[in-house]
Every structure is written in C-alpha cells, then in structure tokens.
Scaffold this active site. Structure first.
Site, PDB file in Angstrom:
ATOM      1  N   HIS A 118       4.460   2.103  14.800  1.00  0.00           N
ATOM      2  CA  HIS A 118       3.032   2.313  15.063  1.00  0.00           C
ATOM      3  C   HIS A 118       2.384   0.964  15.353  1.00  0.00           C
ATOM      4  CE1 HIS A 118       3.241   6.324  12.694  1.00  0.00           C
ATOM      5  NE2 HIS A 118       3.406   6.519  13.987  1.00  0.00           N
TER       6      HIS A 118
ATOM      7  N   GLU B 214       0.433  -1.638  12.959  1.00  0.00           N
ATOM      8  CA  GLU B 214       1.041  -1.990  11.676  1.00  0.00           C
ATOM      9  C   GLU B 214       1.775  -3.324  11.792  1.00  0.00           C
ATOM     10  OE1 GLU B 214       3.070   1.617  10.485  1.00  0.00           O
ATOM     11  OE2 GLU B 214       1.253   2.787  10.870  1.00  0.00           O
TER      12      GLU B 214
ATOM     13  N   HIS C 143       6.494   0.717   7.578  1.00  0.00           N
ATOM     14  CA  HIS C 143       5.156   1.071   8.054  1.00  0.00           C
ATOM     15  C   HIS C 143       4.117   0.419   7.145  1.00  0.00           C
ATOM     16  CE1 HIS C 143       5.938   4.412  10.992  1.00  0.00           C
ATOM     17  NE2 HIS C 143       7.125   4.343  10.412  1.00  0.00           N
TER      18      HIS C 143
ATOM     19  N   GLU D 165       6.073   2.272   3.076  1.00  0.00           N
ATOM     20  CA  GLU D 165       4.678   2.025   3.415  1.00  0.00           C
ATOM     21  C   GLU D 165       4.247   0.782   2.649  1.00  0.00           C
ATOM     22  OE1 GLU D 165       2.934   3.509   5.598  1.00  0.00           O
ATOM     23  OE2 GLU D 165       3.827   5.478   5.926  1.00  0.00           O
TER      24      GLU D 165
END
Length: 445
Positions: free
Chosen positions: A185, A188, A320, A393
């Site tokens: 993404h 990020e 991420h 994450e």
C-alpha cells in the site's frame, strides 16, 4: 562500531522508550483490510478528490464488533484503525457524505499537513530512488551476503527488486527460505524503512550477532522493499502526502485509478464481501484475479522458488502500517479452520505469531477477527503455496494521531522493534509445527 545510516535528523530512541512501547498492547488496526462488495456505480468525484490528495481520515463512532466493521467496510471505504468502539477510515468527501446519509457518525481527523510540527514530512522517509541507492550501497558493502535482483516492473515501468540475504548468497542452496514483502500500500512508507533496516542490521551483524549469523548460515532470506513503487512515488514525491493506497494503473471504462494490490491475489478473490468491485473504492479488487502487474510480479517470484516440485519459501511476512498487529490466515472467513487450513495449521500459525508478538508488543490474531477480507496475499501464500504467512501492522497503535505518517524520529525505534520477531520466524522456518510439539509428525527427522 558499525554506524547505522540515519536520515534527515532521525534519532534513536532510548531503551526505556522501546521497552515502554513493547509493553503496550493496543486494540489495533489493519491496513490490509477494508472489504467491500459494492455493486454501485463508479464514483468519479471521490476519485478526483483522491488523485488531488483530498482523501482524509475520519473517526466513525459506535462500531465495536467484527460484523459491524465488516458491514461498514463493505461500503467500499478503507478501514485504517480499530479501537474498542470506534474505527478510523479513509474516505473522500463524497464517500463521507454517503456514509453520513446512511446514518454513520463521522468526525474528520487532521490531515498530515494540519498536524503539529512533529508530524512527518515526505522527506522523513527514503524516496523510491533513495531506497534503490541505499540497497545498492548495502550490496556493495556486503557483496558476500547480499544480492539484488530485478524481478519485474510496475505498471509505470519502475523496477521491483528482491534482495537475497544469505551466507551463501551466490549459490542456490537447499535451505529453508523466508520472504519479507513491504509497501504493498503506497502510503505505508515506514515499511520501506523496515526493509532497509533489516538489510543493514542483518548483513552488518553477520559474524558478530550469534542469532543473525546462525540464521544467515542456515536460511535464505528474500526482501522485496517496495511492491508498489508507482503508488509510493505518487504519494511521496510531490512533497505533500496524498493518502494514496492503491497502485497507479488506470481502470478501463472509469475515471478511477488504481487497484488495491492486497485484494487482487488469486485465492478466494472477490468471494466473500471482503473487497470492492467499484473502481473508485479504496479496496477495489481489480477486474480479475491477479490482474495487477505488481501482484503478478510478486506471484511469479514466489512460484519461481518452487524447485523440484517443492516450494522453498516456508514462511513470509507482509509488512504494513498501522495498528501494531500480527495477523495470520484466513481473512475470508471468521472460522479458525477451513479447507486447506487444519487445526494444526492454524495452531502453528498462532503459536509462532503469538511468540513474535510477545517479542515486539503487538497483538496477535487471525486476520478476520477484525473483519472479512478476500484476495489477500496471506490467504494466497498459505492456500496456494503452503507458506506460513503473516501480516505485520507496524507503528502506531490505535489512538495515535500519527497514522500512516509518523515522524522520522520514530523510524529507528520502530524498525529495530521487530528484529527479534523476524529472527523468531527465521528460527522456526525449518519446521513451523515444532511450535506446537509436532515436529516428528510433520517434519520427519
């Protein structure tokens, strides 16, 4: 003493600060997630806002369960952060208006340029070009440990690179392989810093750090620093963050741009309301499974590691931001087990995932405990290739104002925070079932 590369005033945090962060266990967020099965019409107004950098984050009140989050995400917005009774989404003005019309209570969050002076600027992070320069420098410095390969190109023609890290880097040995992917993404950017940290830390630690040395002797590590270079450049290089998530490939018959690369993978693609068929959506899954060029490049690389009919990659992390979570398959179902994922498979994922989370202070859970997603890299890696696959994450956790763009001052702290977790995965990569006491059953002698 080895000197780690620093950038534009970045400073290292104290050990006390790292410990304090490691002890905090947030409720979390999931940047990979945000399903939608929208069958509505194209929304060119929202797309125009996103292209102009007008999408922003909103806090949505009174959303506290996985089914509630799934229903919200199926409107097509990106869920960025999950709190106890709230979520944070990314949406354009038109999408926000639609949600308010549906009865959702939204409160706008400050955009990156509206925050305090502490907030990140694009120059806090390596640009795509600077990333490549840094990688080339590491390969030159550690030629016996690092090898760079161009594994394909993006839609706009930028190189997608993979870097091999091993004590036998020039040879293709019969060793367990581990893959780390980053920056699927666009916004990020901290994940690219994670890749650069790992390359320097592990190559520089060979011969002095006992755990690192053992793993580079016994494993082959592959690192893809940016899966989505076009999106990264678009989000960063103008000098103003644009909150861009997807790739930059135009969608035929639509003014909307981009596919969500982590909804485009060809396993249970579009199966379960875990992605959107609307090209304007942040979670648009693309016109067909594996249609995005960047998805195909990484997929082909993984398939290229099948040697003699056996997949050499045994474990994988997809980095991420944000939420401070460690997630494992499946995302397309709430069930702990499903076809291709037995109880032992699930338990081994959970055991190693929880041990990694104990080392960095993240929260460990199955992906769908947040909400349903489909067409994700983790589900494909496991179901199609039998690779134990996790999403990390990274920083920040739930409730932080930093969101996707934390200040450069935290980069060293938040990348080094994952070193032990990475080593734990590498140490288990020869037999993940050892974590549940079933090495003899699954891994033989």
């Amino acid at each position: 003493m080895r000197m780690r590369t620093t950038k534009r005033g970045r400073r290292k945090a104290s050990a006390a600060a790292i410990l304090a962060l490691a002890l905090a266990v947030p409720l979390g967020a999931q940047a990979i997630a945000s399903p939608s099965d929208s069958t509505g019409s194209d929304r060119p107004a929202a797309t125009a806002e996103q292209d102009a950098g007008k999408a922003r984050q909103y806090e949505v009140a009174d959303i506290g369960t996985a089914p509630e989050r799934t229903r919200l995400a199926r409107t097509g917005v990106a869920i960025d952060e999950v709190g106890k009774d709230t979520v944070v989404i990314t949406a354009g003005k038109a999408e926000a208006a639609e949600l308010r019309d549906k009865g959702y209570e939204l409160t706008a969050r400050p955009a990156p340029g509206e925050r305090s002076a502490k907030a990140a600027a694009p120059g806090d992070y390596h640009s795509y070009d600077e990333m490549n320069t840094a990688v080339d420098g590491f390969v030159e410095q550690y030629p016996d440990l690092l090898k760079k390969e161009v594994i394909g190109t993006s839609h706009e023609g930028r190189d997608i690179i993979a870097v091999k890290l091993s004590a036998d880097v020039a040879e293709d040995r019969d060793k367990p392989e581990v893959l780390f992917t980053h920056n699927m993404h666009a916004r990020e950017h901290l994940t690219v810093e994670m890749a650069l940290y790992t390359l320097e830390e592990f190559a520089g630690g060979y011969g002095t750090d006992e755990r690192v040395t053992k793993m580079l002797d016994e494993r082959e590590l592959w690192i893809i620093p940016s899966v989505n270079p076009d999106g990264k450049v678009f989000d960063q290089d103008s000098g103003e963050f644009k909150m861009w998530r997807k790739n930059r490939e135009p969608n035929e018959g639509s003014s909307a741009v981009g596919t969500d690369l982590n909804r485009n993978w060809p396993y249970e693609w579009g199966c379960c309301g875990g992605s959107s068929d609307n090209p304007s959506s942040e979670t648009y899954r693309g016109p067909s499974a594996g249609s995005a060029k960047e998805t195909k490049v990484v997929q082909d690389f993984v398939l290229s590691r099948v040697v003699g009919g056996e997949q050499q990659i045994t474990a994988h992390i997809d980095f991420h931001t944000y939420g401070e979570l460690i997630l494992w398959p499946y995302g397309f179902t709430y069930d702990e087990t499903a076809p291709g994922l037995s109880q032992d498979d699930r338990d081994a994922h959970a055991a190693v995932g929880t041990t990694m989370a104990d080392s960095n202070g993240y929260t460990a859970e199955q992906s769908s405990e947040l909400y349903i997603t489909d067409g994700t890299i983790n589900d494909w890696m496991w179901a199609d290739q039998g690779i134990f696959s996790y999403t990390f994450e990274m920083y920040p956790g739930s409730g932080s104002p930093d969101g996707f763009y934390p200040p450069g001052s935290v980069i060293d702290r938040e990348t080094s925070r994952n070193k032990d977790a990475q080593l734990i995965l590498l140490e288990n990569a020869d037999c993940m079932y050892r974590s549940i006491g079933k090495e003899a059953e699954y891994c033989g002698s």
